[in-house]
Motif scaffolding. Structure first.
Motif, mmCIF file in Angstrom:
data_model
loop_
_atom_site.group_PDB
_atom_site.id
_atom_site.type_symbol
_atom_site.label_atom_id
_atom_site.label_comp_id
_atom_site.label_asym_id
_atom_site.label_seq_id
_atom_site.Cartn_x
_atom_site.Cartn_y
_atom_site.Cartn_z
ATOM 1 N N ARG A 111 39.167 43.153 33.886
ATOM 2 C CA ARG A 111 39.449 43.067 32.306
ATOM 3 C C ARG A 111 39.241 41.799 31.763
ATOM 4 O O ARG A 111 40.045 40.933 31.962
ATOM 5 C CB ARG A 111 40.829 43.694 31.959
ATOM 6 N N GLU A 164 39.263 40.286 29.167
ATOM 7 C CA GLU A 164 40.365 39.789 28.128
ATOM 8 C C GLU A 164 41.461 39.173 28.467
ATOM 9 O O GLU A 164 42.207 38.476 27.945
ATOM 10 C CB GLU A 164 40.474 40.732 26.888
ATOM 11 N N LEU A 165 41.780 39.913 29.939
ATOM 12 C CA LEU A 165 43.262 39.598 30.654
ATOM 13 C C LEU A 165 42.913 38.647 31.661
ATOM 14 O O LEU A 165 43.909 38.209 32.351
ATOM 15 C CB LEU A 165 43.796 40.790 30.969
ATOM 16 N N ASN A 166 41.656 38.448 31.835
ATOM 17 C CA ASN A 166 41.073 37.754 33.317
ATOM 18 C C ASN A 166 41.901 38.313 34.463
ATOM 19 O O ASN A 166 42.290 37.578 35.368
ATOM 20 C CB ASN A 166 41.407 36.249 33.063
ATOM 21 N N GLU A 167 41.905 39.578 34.561
ATOM 22 C CA GLU A 167 42.341 40.270 36.036
ATOM 23 C C GLU A 167 41.780 41.392 36.309
ATOM 24 O O GLU A 167 40.891 42.253 35.349
ATOM 25 C CB GLU A 167 43.863 40.601 35.615
ATOM 26 N N SER A 211 44.123 40.722 41.326
ATOM 27 C CA SER A 211 44.896 39.427 40.326
ATOM 28 C C SER A 211 46.310 39.638 40.893
ATOM 29 O O SER A 211 46.787 40.785 41.480
ATOM 30 C CB SER A 211 44.601 39.891 38.966
ATOM 31 N N THR A 258 50.387 37.948 39.723
ATOM 32 C CA THR A 258 50.946 37.536 38.533
ATOM 33 C C THR A 258 50.866 35.988 38.407
ATOM 34 O O THR A 258 51.066 35.546 37.051
ATOM 35 C CB THR A 258 52.503 37.642 38.757
#
Length: 128
Positions: free
Chosen positions: A82, A84-87, A105, A107
């Protein structure tokens, strides 16, 4: 087998962008095999690792690792990123060795995780 799992994790860290492996945690356990072997010598290895890698490099890391796994002929079993979330999560299986890999990814915005699970194998008998 633990040494092989460590080498595979190091290779992923290098392909991901020369990231540094930290928090190595490798264990072996009895394999739940279907052949009724009760000797306790049939094992698997499970390795957990973190890669220190700046968050800005994560999208490219996932692309590079995916390409590497595909080039090796491994089956990609999960591929989600994703932007937009860089994960994301990327999983593959080496069909020849029965080893499962996951790049994920964490936390922390500056770390990725690697999970490697080997196939079942029989421990070598000590020479007497």
């Amino acid at each position: 087998m633990s040494a092989e799992v460590n080498e595979l994790a190091s290779a992923v860290a290098n392909i991901a962008g020369n990231g540094k492996l930290v928090r190595r945690n490798v264990h072996s356990a009895e394999c739940d095999n279907r052949v009724g072997d009760a000797t306790g010598q049939v094992k698997y290895v499970l390795g957990f690792y973190n890669i220190d890698l700046p968050g800005a490099r994560h999208p490219n890391a996932f692309k590079l690792v995916q390409k590497h796994w595909r080039d090796l002929g491994w089956k990609i079993t999960d591929d989600r990123f994703r932007q937009e979330l860089n994960e994301g999560v990327l999983s593959a299986k080496d069909p020849r060795a029965g080893i499962d890999f996951t790049l994920s990814s964490t936390t922390s915005p500056d770390a990725l995780a690697i999970l490697i699970s080997s196939g079942c194998f029989r421990e070598a008998q000590p020479m007497t």
